[in-house]
Design an enzyme around this catalytic site. Structure first.
Site, PDB file in Angstrom:
ATOM      1  N   SER A 213       0.838  -1.198   0.000  1.00 34.27           N
ATOM      2  CA  SER A 213       0.000   0.000   0.000  1.00 34.27           C
ATOM      3  C   SER A 213       0.879   1.257   0.000  1.00 34.27           C
ATOM      4  O   SER A 213       1.681   1.439  -0.915  1.00 34.27           O
ATOM      5  CB  SER A 213      -0.963  -0.046   1.190  1.00 34.27           C
ATOM      6  OG  SER A 213      -1.970   0.914   1.073  1.00 34.27           O
ATOM      7  N   ASP A 348     -10.502  -3.242  -5.512  1.00 29.68           N
ATOM      8  CA  ASP A 348      -9.938  -2.491  -4.402  1.00 29.68           C
ATOM      9  C   ASP A 348     -10.726  -1.192  -4.241  1.00 29.68           C
ATOM     10  O   ASP A 348     -10.673  -0.325  -5.112  1.00 29.68           O
ATOM     11  CB  ASP A 348      -8.458  -2.187  -4.684  1.00 29.68           C
ATOM     12  CG  ASP A 348      -7.752  -1.515  -3.513  1.00 29.68           C
ATOM     13  OD1 ASP A 348      -8.439  -0.915  -2.656  1.00 29.68           O
ATOM     14  OD2 ASP A 348      -6.512  -1.588  -3.448  1.00 29.68           O
ATOM     15  N   HIS A 379      -8.571  -4.417  -0.933  1.00 26.93           N
ATOM     16  CA  HIS A 379      -7.322  -3.728  -0.604  1.00 26.93           C
ATOM     17  C   HIS A 379      -6.555  -4.545   0.419  1.00 26.93           C
ATOM     18  O   HIS A 379      -6.942  -4.619   1.592  1.00 26.93           O
ATOM     19  CB  HIS A 379      -7.601  -2.327  -0.061  1.00 26.93           C
ATOM     20  CG  HIS A 379      -6.360  -1.506   0.130  1.00 26.93           C
ATOM     21  ND1 HIS A 379      -5.713  -0.889  -0.917  1.00 26.93           N
ATOM     22  CD2 HIS A 379      -5.619  -1.242   1.237  1.00 26.93           C
ATOM     23  CE1 HIS A 379      -4.652  -0.250  -0.470  1.00 26.93           C
ATOM     24  NE2 HIS A 379      -4.557  -0.465   0.841  1.00 26.93           N
TER      25      HIS A 379
END
Length: 438
Positions: A213, A348, A379
């Site tokens: 991320s 996501d 995600h």
């Protein structure tokens, strides 16, 4: 005036049960429809969509990494919902989480900050016989104690990798700041300090760079900032990043895919983290944060407002736009020459579909880039399983190790890497990059 006869009342009364049954069926059908739509149950499973240039390395990787060509199968009842995958990752992290044993290292920074990372030794030899270290950068406000990090580290250790995990500045509970600064979206200082320590402490080790991320943005920016940062690096893996902070924050203000709600939740978490260091940020010198900034922070309902009132000021950016432009890897990633594996999920809810044009464009221009886009996974979820219960290891954990194993064997078998036991590591890796560019 018309009146109802006894026969009419009897007839109407006899129709009521059938009417109620019909209403029940309609209600059940509506609930089932909502469940099917929300859980995305009709969506078929599929292999990831893999985008790449036709090179000897990419052909080798597709043969050596079956997870890139076979179906990713999430849990049947809920795994096709990107929202549920994301929420489970956020709340639970992983299931049956192991507890790897590591050593915490403290690194003093030039500005008075103290960077920390946790070092985990391998639990066996790597299949190549080489000394290989994964340098790992977690997601926003995360650290080595998060469940998804612990699961990935434990699995990597068992495959013969040493792991070094950065603890984002200010993210560790019960650890005070030693300067009036926290981690930001793209500051690479702490990650660079960790990588420098690993290179000095283990002169023969090769590096695999992994970012999750926000960490994906940091590691790609780090490698592109300076060519020397790529020394001794075998490859880089980035999972679920958004590539451009400016464009990502614009999409966070939209209600599509409940993105505005996620923005509020993430902002609330960041607000609590920053306020836990309130005294350090206010009292230490030199500090760019004042009482008025913290007042604006308390009223913030989005990451953009927090970034404007607090985060950009840690590094003296004059505007929010400058902060996002300077801290995004999109302006550096084209300078990365090592094999680069980018992973995202179509469902996501945090990464808008428009942002995925960036990795697709990269694959068209850069032969070292492979972009894998799964249909499901949310995600940072990527849970696998049969019907209801997920497996302890996720698709993400396994595909990262599978890819890095393949890269390690590719480099090991290069002619330039077999000539001498005392070979120069960088010369060996450079021969691989020349092959890619050619």
């Amino acid at each position: 005036m018309a009146t109802l006869s006894d026969d009419d009342v009897h007839t109407f009364g006899s129709e009521l049960p059938a009417m109620f049954d019909g209403m029940k069926l309609a209600a059940v059908a509506t609930v089932l429809y909502v469940i099917v739509r929300c859980l995305n149950l009709k969506s078929p499973t599929a292999p990831p969509e893999v985008t790449y240039q036709d090179t000897p390395l990419s052909r080798y990787l597709l043969k050596s990494c079956p997870m890139l060509t076979k179906e990713y199968i999430p849990p049947l009842l809920w795994g096709k919902s990107g929202h549920i995958q994301t929420v489970l990752y956020g709340k639970m992290g992983r299931v049956n989480t192991p507890t790897p044993c590591g050593v915490r290292k403290f690194l003093p920074m030039p500005d008075g900050a103290t960077a920390t990372f946790d070092l985990f030794e391998p639990l066996g030899d790597h299949s190549t016989g080489d000394d290989i270290t994964m340098v790992i950068c977690p997601g926003i406000g995360n650290h080595s104690e998060k469940n998804y990090i612990r699961t990935f580290v434990d699995y990597s250790q068992r495959q013969g990798y040493r792991c070094a995990v950065l603890n984002h500045l200010g993210a560790l509970p019960n650890m005070e700041l030693t300067s009036p600064r926290m981690f930001t979206y793209g500051c690479t200082w702490e990650f660079a300090a960790m990588v420098g320590y690993i290179k000095r402490a283990f002169p023969q080790t090769l590096l695999v760079v992994v970012g999750f991320s926000l960490g994906g943005n940091i590691v790609c920016k780090f490698l592109g900032e300076n060519r020397s940062n790529q020394d001794r690096v075998l490859c880089c893996v980035s999972v679920c990043q958004g590539y451009s902070a400016l464009r990502a924050q614009e999409t966070f203000l939209q209600w599509d895919q409940c993105r505005r709600l996620y923005n509020f939740v993430l902002a609330d978490n960041m607000k609590k983290l920053i306020l836990s260091h309130r005294n350090s940020l206010l009292d230490m010198s030199p500090s760019n944060i004042g009482d008025a900034d913290l007042s604006r922070l308390c009223a913030a309902t989005s990451l953009m407002q927090i970034d404007d009132s607090i985060m950009r000021k840690f590094h003296g950016y004059s505007s929010l736009k400058e902060y996002y432009e300077k801290e995004s890897c999109v302006h550096y990633i084209h300078k990365v020459t090592v094999p680069l594996f980018l992973v995202n999920s179509s469902d996501d809810p945090l990464v808008h579909q428009s942002l995925l044009a960036i990795p697709r464009t990269l694959t068209e221009k850069m032969p070292n880039v492979i972009f894998a886009l799964t249909q499901h996974g949310g995600h940072m979820g990527f849970f696998e399983g049969a019907v209801l219960f997920p497996q302890p290891l996720t698709w993400m954990d396994k595909v990262i190790v599978e890819y890095t194993d393949a890269i390690c064997h590719w480099v090991k078998n290069r002619p330039a890497c077999r000539r001498s036991k005392n070979q120069d590591i960088n010369s060996c890796l450079q021969s691989t990059r020349v092959t890619l560019s050619g």
